[in-house]
Design a protein around this motif. Structure first.
Motif, PDB file in Angstrom:
ATOM      1  N   HIS A  83      59.604  28.941  17.084  1.00  0.00           N
ATOM      2  CA  HIS A  83      58.325  29.271  16.468  1.00  0.00           C
ATOM      3  C   HIS A  83      58.331  30.738  16.103  1.00  0.00           C
ATOM      4  N   LEU A  84      57.863  31.003  14.919  1.00  0.00           N
ATOM      5  CA  LEU A  84      57.738  32.386  14.475  1.00  0.00           C
ATOM      6  C   LEU A  84      56.261  32.740  14.575  1.00  0.00           C
ATOM      7  N   LEU A  85      55.942  33.705  15.404  1.00  0.00           N
ATOM      8  CA  LEU A  85      54.537  34.093  15.549  1.00  0.00           C
ATOM      9  C   LEU A  85      54.169  35.083  14.443  1.00  0.00           C
ATOM     10  N   ARG A 113      50.016  31.877  25.673  1.00  0.00           N
ATOM     11  CA  ARG A 113      50.192  30.512  25.179  1.00  0.00           C
ATOM     12  C   ARG A 113      51.166  29.782  26.074  1.00  0.00           C
ATOM     13  N   ASP A 119      59.931  19.994  23.502  1.00  0.00           N
ATOM     14  CA  ASP A 119      59.799  19.893  22.044  1.00  0.00           C
ATOM     15  C   ASP A 119      59.068  21.059  21.395  1.00  0.00           C
ATOM     16  N   GLY A 120      58.598  22.024  22.167  1.00  0.00           N
ATOM     17  CA  GLY A 120      57.982  23.199  21.551  1.00  0.00           C
ATOM     18  C   GLY A 120      56.568  22.986  21.078  1.00  0.00           C
ATOM     19  N   GLN A 121      55.952  21.913  21.464  1.00  0.00           N
ATOM     20  CA  GLN A 121      54.543  21.692  21.107  1.00  0.00           C
ATOM     21  C   GLN A 121      53.665  22.653  21.920  1.00  0.00           C
ATOM     22  N   MET A 122      52.718  23.307  21.257  1.00  0.00           N
ATOM     23  CA  MET A 122      51.850  24.202  22.010  1.00  0.00           C
ATOM     24  C   MET A 122      50.922  23.383  22.884  1.00  0.00           C
ATOM     25  N   VAL A 123      50.795  23.773  24.145  1.00  0.00           N
ATOM     26  CA  VAL A 123      49.962  22.999  25.057  1.00  0.00           C
ATOM     27  C   VAL A 123      48.577  23.608  25.152  1.00  0.00           C
ATOM     28  N   GLU A 125      46.274  27.598  24.661  1.00  0.00           N
ATOM     29  CA  GLU A 125      46.257  28.960  24.154  1.00  0.00           C
ATOM     30  C   GLU A 125      45.051  29.619  24.794  1.00  0.00           C
ATOM     31  N   TYR A 127      42.833  33.326  25.259  1.00  0.00           N
ATOM     32  CA  TYR A 127      42.629  34.702  24.823  1.00  0.00           C
ATOM     33  C   TYR A 127      42.196  35.529  26.024  1.00  0.00           C
TER      34      TYR A 127
ATOM     35  N   SER B  51      53.965  20.025  16.187  1.00  0.00           N
ATOM     36  CA  SER B  51      54.437  21.274  16.781  1.00  0.00           C
ATOM     37  C   SER B  51      54.856  22.271  15.722  1.00  0.00           C
ATOM     38  N   TYR B  65      49.065  27.938  16.204  1.00  0.00           N
ATOM     39  CA  TYR B  65      49.652  26.600  16.196  1.00  0.00           C
ATOM     40  C   TYR B  65      48.627  25.606  16.720  1.00  0.00           C
ATOM     41  N   LEU B  66      48.949  24.344  16.572  1.00  0.00           N
ATOM     42  CA  LEU B  66      48.010  23.302  16.996  1.00  0.00           C
ATOM     43  C   LEU B  66      48.266  22.886  18.429  1.00  0.00           C
ATOM     44  N   PRO B  68      48.110  19.756  21.246  1.00  0.00           N
ATOM     45  CA  PRO B  68      48.522  18.365  21.043  1.00  0.00           C
ATOM     46  C   PRO B  68      47.430  17.513  20.400  1.00  0.00           C
TER      47      PRO B  68
END
Lengths: 988, 200
Positions: A83-85, A113, A119-123, A125, A127, B51, B65-66, B68
């Motif tokens: 992922h590129l932030l 985050r 799989d790199g899915q964001m869980v 986030e 702030y 993802s 990013y999203l 799940p």
């Protein structure tokens, strides 16, 4: 007659058939990889965390200076996910939580985050805010739990947070509001629930806070004053001891805060090392009991024994790098140490409390072009005999990433290519040796076989294995990665300069690295402290007189970030990658102007303008000087001073009047200047035409047999200014207080040829200038959409030349000299269209002769490259074009530009972090080579008007052969038939 | 789109407040990206993995990013009009104009900029799927016949087999006249036609 009347409709039909081919460039899915290649990189690794659980694949999570977080396969170095932030969202720290989440802290510690490890899915986030700016720390302790929740401890913005690992909820927070408190370390000793926050206050006070990790309660706060202050960072040597330097950099302070009691111990460095002089710096590390300081060129490893007693473990003047510690087993911590020795690196893995013994000692041959080791990360595994094995990840000076295991390099990644500064191209050598006959025959057989297979494919007779074979055959075609020039000019070398100061040559055929060279001139040295590579220029392109010479490129660099730092030039042979020579200049390099003149060895003359507005000529030969003197009065250039809104035009005056006579140095004079009012306009973009662009014809025949003459000048500058308020982000201004003004300025006379104001528009502006038109992209605040505008320039003074009689009688002015001093009669045509996406870069295709129609290449926010026909940006488009205009190819006007998915040149790929698009003409007129770079690299060939001058790769020779054979057979059969018939007729 | 409508309705019920006044500085924009299940399956482009979907504010100011479940949020947003773009390989999303009002926080104002359709909740759906490749048409006789080579063969066949028939059926008188005419003109016109035809 019958034949003719039959033929005409057939011809018409054929014509129709040809012209009905859609102009959209498109690709079949099985053509991916035939002419294009895509390479994925991550950039220079900042931090690496290993994930080597028994279950699941072994991987390493890295964060990089390109702001990428990625999961790499530890076996092969491939990217699992990445992922590129955002550019303002710089990664501060990464770690792994609960063995299945990657935790990242970014944006100066304000965004936390969690990503799913497989799989790199964001869980989630989260702030995190705080009272003031501070250093940020991310700790993921294994044993701290609050109500069964695993906890992440984050110190950021002057506040300590405990965050739940499961859902990112903040469990407790504690402010450190003391005005001058600067946090230096956040420590969580294993085996207890305490958290220590240590730091400096008011530059001479050492503060220690002890906090209960379960609820954030402040248990103890101690502070001690140390009169001579502190310098730089602290190094953690145990969970309750840190080492710091005093403000002079000559006394080491061992500060321990056991049981909440702070005690100091001072040790002058000169006690440890008698030749000590000058300030030292602490090398940040976290190995228990050991720390390292660096003074001059010597690295000293110091052991902490007992109560703040220090002892030198080792002194070395080799370049060294040390890893963080790695817990091995109960109370044992290992770390890796790498030292350079000539062309080898020595890797030692030691136990933290046993400096003299080595768990592992290996030496590995290292490619000199990789430079020094910058970072080391260590990881262990259990061998089958239950002993510890180690793998070490190292980051080199050229930003490459290598995995060392058992004395060998297991894999390496050339991640320097993620940060390309400049690109140029070079031809490959001409093929000289004849190919042997045997080889040709073999090739012929292979060739026929290949085409038979292809025919089978077209006729749908091929089995799945055949299809796979066809595909692999097409992809592996050895033809495209040959190291010699080809007829079509598709094979070239892409010379790229990376931020690490390394030059790579990539083959356009398949993208492999032909050579790479770490520039010696870009090495840190005594006179040149922090060299920065700036630009690449084609120095020598031999094609006529000097065929035996190898082409070379010029690398211009600078000794430091300021614009008046002295420059460095290096000359690199593009066939071998050898540095031919390098020059350390006495003057700065503010501007480099490649002149359109070459000397007898085809070296291009370059004019370097320094910060004092002196011009220096290179190469410094008398021949170059004589060529230059001849064109002395024809050389003009301009400079843009963006900060104070001035554009100036310059010309040469005479030789420098300095103390030292230098016949290659010239004084300059200012010819004109355009000053933009600073209260209402600020320059945000300037664009010129590409120097090497070829224009095929000046005339443009329009619908009613009329001719328009393009105004083509190499000296046009396109400048965009915006209202100073409108420089910020979208949404920060109202349409009323923002405007954008576009200018076309002649850079010889300073005359403004055209000026247009877009009210309610703002930047950022991306523009491209080609032939007689300029296209620019900006944001329209009123419609709240992006717009692309086109301006075309036409020369009115030549408009009378369309009368044939005048041409015949010689009364035309086609041969009259063009002077920029005469007032040009220019008319402009312009039009604006909506465009859906944000844009990162715009380029235009360029072909060898400039005959082929142009396409705009638009790098969109989604990191894709869209090819858009220039016909869509024709200011002569109207809602209802006349029949004649339609025949000319004018598209009816629509308010927005179409986005046709098939015309994405990057098809289903992303050029992550896209920064630039470069187009290079191939020798074949219809084709242009496109190279897009960012964190990823992408290369492809484009034919904006289809390949009208060669058969496509898809062309089926076998089908052609079969057709011919069939036709010949048919001729013979019909001949026999007709003969027989004739005979019968005669017998009758 | 008909099949999406009920889905959308469901989403509408479940989404919370879109814009809320955040803590100390700035506002928060919450939204959701929804890629309908039916889409992406018939194409050969991999259905966009969530993802890799990025949500971008103001052309790159903030990238997120999203989660799940498809939700995303931007924090510390100033009041004003903003632009949100969604990038996902295989889908075309319209940028969304979002008005964050300082006077009455919590008021939602969002509109797709492509078709100026207002959104009552910040639920972003792709306008359409994107096919990046041409679809290779399966082999058929018609294709071969329609290709230039096929046309050539067809024409040859016509000339070889039909022309004699035409000539046979001609009135002998007319035939003689035509032959005479041809003789007068000299070389048959086929040759003069070919170079012109060849150029096309």
């Amino acid at each position: 007659m019958a034949i003719r009347s039959f033929f005409v409709p057939f011809l018409l039909f054929g014509l129709y058939f040809y012209s009905s081919l859609s102009p959209v460039l498109s690709l079949y899915e099985d053509q991916v990889g035939l002419m294009d290649w895509h390479q994925q990189y991550i950039g220079k690794v900042k931090q690496a965390v290993f994930s080597t659980q028994k279950t699941g694949r072994r991987r390493v999570i890295v964060s990089t200076e390109e702001n990428v977080i990625a999961s790499l396969d530890l076996r092969h170095g491939e990217i699992f996910w990445r992922h590129l932030l955002g550019s303002d969202d710089v990664i501060d720290g990464i770690d792994i939580g609960l063995g299945k989440y990657v935790i990242t802290l970014s944006s100066g510690g304000s965004i936390l985050r969690s990503w799913n490890l497989p799989d790199g899915q964001m869980v989630w986030e989260s702030y995190l805010q705080g009272p003031k700016h501070s250093k940020s720390f991310l700790l993921v302790p294994t044993n701290l739990k609050i109500e069964k929740d695993s906890v992440i401890v984050v110190f950021s913005n002057g506040r300590l947070h405990a965050v739940s690992c499961i859902d990112g909820e903040v469990l407790w927070k504690k402010d450190f509001e003391a005005e001058s408190f600067e946090v230096q370390q956040v420590i969580k000793p294993p085996g207890s629930d305490l958290i220590y926050v240590v730091g400096f206050a008011a530059s001479s006070q050492f503060e220690m806070y002890q906090i209960n990790g379960r609820n954030g309660e402040l248990l103890k706060h101690e502070s001690t004053t140390f009169s001579s202050g502190f310098l730089g960072e602290v190094s953690l040597v145990s969970s309750e001891t840190v080492v710091a330097l005093d403000s002079t950099g000559s006394i080491l302070l061992t500060i321990s805060f056991q049981n909440g009691e702070i005690s100091f111990q001072q040790t002058p460095i000169s006690n440890l090392y008698e030749h000590f002089s000058g300030p030292a710096i602490i090398i940040p590390s976290s190995v228990p009991g050991i720390f390292a300081i660096k003074t001059n060129a010597i690295t000293i490893f110091i052991r902490v024994i007992g109560e703040g007693m220090l002892e030198v473990a080792e002194k070395t003047n080799h370049e060294t790098a040390i890893s963080d510690s790695l817990p091995l087993s109960e109370g044992q911590q290992a770390f890796a140490l790498i030292q350079h020795a000539g062309s080898e690196i020595h890797l030692a893995v030691k136990l933290a409390h046993d400096w003299d013994g080595n768990l592992l000692k290996e030496s590995i041959k290292m490619n000199q072009q990789r430079g020094l080791v910058h970072k080391v990360f260590i990881n262990n595994y259990i061998r089958t005999d239950k002993s510890h094995g180690f793998r070490v990840l190292i980051v080199m000076e050229d930003h490459s990433l290598l995995l060392l295991q058992q004395g060998t390099i297991v894999w390496s990644r050339e991640d320097g290519l993620a940060s390309i500064i400049d690109v140029t191209t070079s031809e490959l050598p001409v093929e000289r040796d004849g190919v042997s006959v045997a080889k040709v025959e073999h090739n012929l057989f292979e060739w026929l076989k290949g085409h038979m297979l292809k025919l089978k494919g077209t006729l749908m007779l091929a089995s799945p294995e055949d299809v796979a074979l066809i595909q692999s055959m097409r992809l592996k075609s050895s033809e495209k990665s040959k190291m010699t020039r080809d007829h079509n000019g598709f094979r070239k070398l892409l010379i790229v300069l990376t931020r690490a100061g390394k030059l790579f040559a990539l083959h356009t055929g398949d993208g492999h690295i032909v050579w790479s060279h770490l520039l010696r001139s870009l090495h840190k040295s005594e006179p040149c402290q922090s060299p920065i590579g700036l630009n690449l220029y084609q120095w020598q392109v031999p094609h006529h007189h000097a065929m035996d010479e190898n082409p070379s490129v010029l690398v211009v660099s600078r000794c430091g970030p300021s614009s008046d730092a002295p420059g460095v030039l290096s000359f690199i042979d593009t066939y071998t990658g050898n540095e031919l020579s390098s020059l350390s200049l006495a003057h700065a390099v503010a501007q480099v102007i490649p002149l359109p003149y070459t000397d007898s060895t085809e070296q291009r003359l370059h004019l370097l303008i320094d910060s004092d507005k002196h011009a220096h000529l290179y190469p410094k030969t008398s021949e170059a000087l004589s060529i230059f003197k001849r064109e002395f009065s024809n050389i003009y250039w301009y400079s843009v001073e963006g900060h104070n809104g001035i554009i100036k035009g310059h010309a040469l005056k005479y030789e420098c009047t300095g103390k030292v006579a230098d016949e290659f140095c010239f004084d300059t004079r200012e010819l004109w200047s355009v000053v933009f009012p600073s209260e209402s306009e600020k320059i945000i973009a300037t664009v010129t035409r590409k120097l090497n662009e070829v224009v095929h014809t000046q005339a443009k025949v329009i619908a009613d047999q009329d001719v328009m003459y393009k105004y083509i000048s190499k000296n046009l500058l396109f400048v965009v200014t915006v209202a100073p308020k409108g420089c910020g982000e979208i949404g920060s201004v109202t349409p009323e207080e923002s405007w954008l003004v576009a200018y076309l300025i002649d850079t010889v006379t300073g005359r403004i040829l055209h000026r247009v104001t877009h009210h309610g528009a703002q930047g950022p502006v991306h523009a491209v200038f080609s032939e007689n038109w300029v296209v620019y992209h900006y944001f329209n605040l009123r419609a709240h959409r992006y717009e692309l505008s086109v301006i075309e320039l036409y020369d009115q003074s030549r408009a009378d030349n369309k009368d044939v009689w005048k041409l015949v009688l010689g009364k035309h002015n086609l041969t009259s000299p063009i002077s920029l001093f005469s007032r040009p009669e220019v008319i402009t045509k312009s039009q604006s269209y909506f465009f859906t996406h944000s844009v990162k870069a715009i380029a235009v295709t360029s072909t060898a002769k400039g005959i082929t129609s142009k396409q705009l290449l638009i790098g969109t926010i989604g990191d894709q490259v869209l090819a858009l026909d220039k016909r869509f940006l024709d200011p002569r488009r109207s809602v209802n074009p006349t029949q004649a205009e339609k025949e000319e190819g004018i598209i009816p006007l629509t308010d927005s530009l179409p986005i046709i998915p098939q015309s994405y040149v990057t098809h289903a790929l992303r050029v992550e972090g896209l920064r630039g698009i470069i187009t290079v003409p191939a020798k074949l007129e219809s084709t242009t080579l496109v190279f897009a770079h960012g964190v990823d690299l992408f290369f492809t060939q484009l034919a904006p008007s289809r390949t009208y001058d060669s058969l496509t790769e898809d062309f089926n020779y076998a089908l052609l052969l079969i057709t011919i054979v069939a036709l010949v057979a048919a001729i013979f059969v019909t001949w026999r038939l007709s003969e027989r018939k004739e005979l019968q007729e005669k017998w009758r | 789109m008909a099949s999406i409508a009920p889905l959308l309705l469901l989403v509408l019920l479940s989404t919370a407040l879109t814009i809320s006044s955040g803590s100390v500085d700035g506002f928060t924009i919450n939204g959701r990206v929804k890629i309908p299940q039916g889409m992406g399956t018939k194409g050969f482009v991999l259905p966009g993995k969530t993802s890799n979907v990025k949500v971008i504010l103001n052309g790159g100011q903030i990238v997120t990013y999203l989660r799940p479940d498809g939700y995303f949020s931007f924090q510390n947003i100033s009041a004003g009009t903003h632009l949100i773009e969604v990038t996902a390989i295989g889908y075309f999303f319209s940028p969304v104009r979002v008005d964050v009002s300082a006077r009455n926080p919590g008021k939602v104002q969002a509109a797709l900029t492509e078709n100026r359709r207002g959104l009552s909740e910040l639920v972003l759906e792709p306008l359409r799927e994107e096919q990046y490749f041409e679809i290779r048409e399966p082999f058929s006789i018609m294709n071969i016949v329609k290709s230039p080579m096929g046309l050539m063969v067809g024409f040859m066949l016509v000339v070889v087999f039909l022309m004699p028939k035409l000539v046979e059926n001609m009135d002998p008188e007319e035939m003689r006249r035509a032959q005479e005419e041809m003789r007068n003109q000299g070389v048959p016109s086929l040759a003069s036609l070919l170079p012109g035809g060849g150029r096309n």
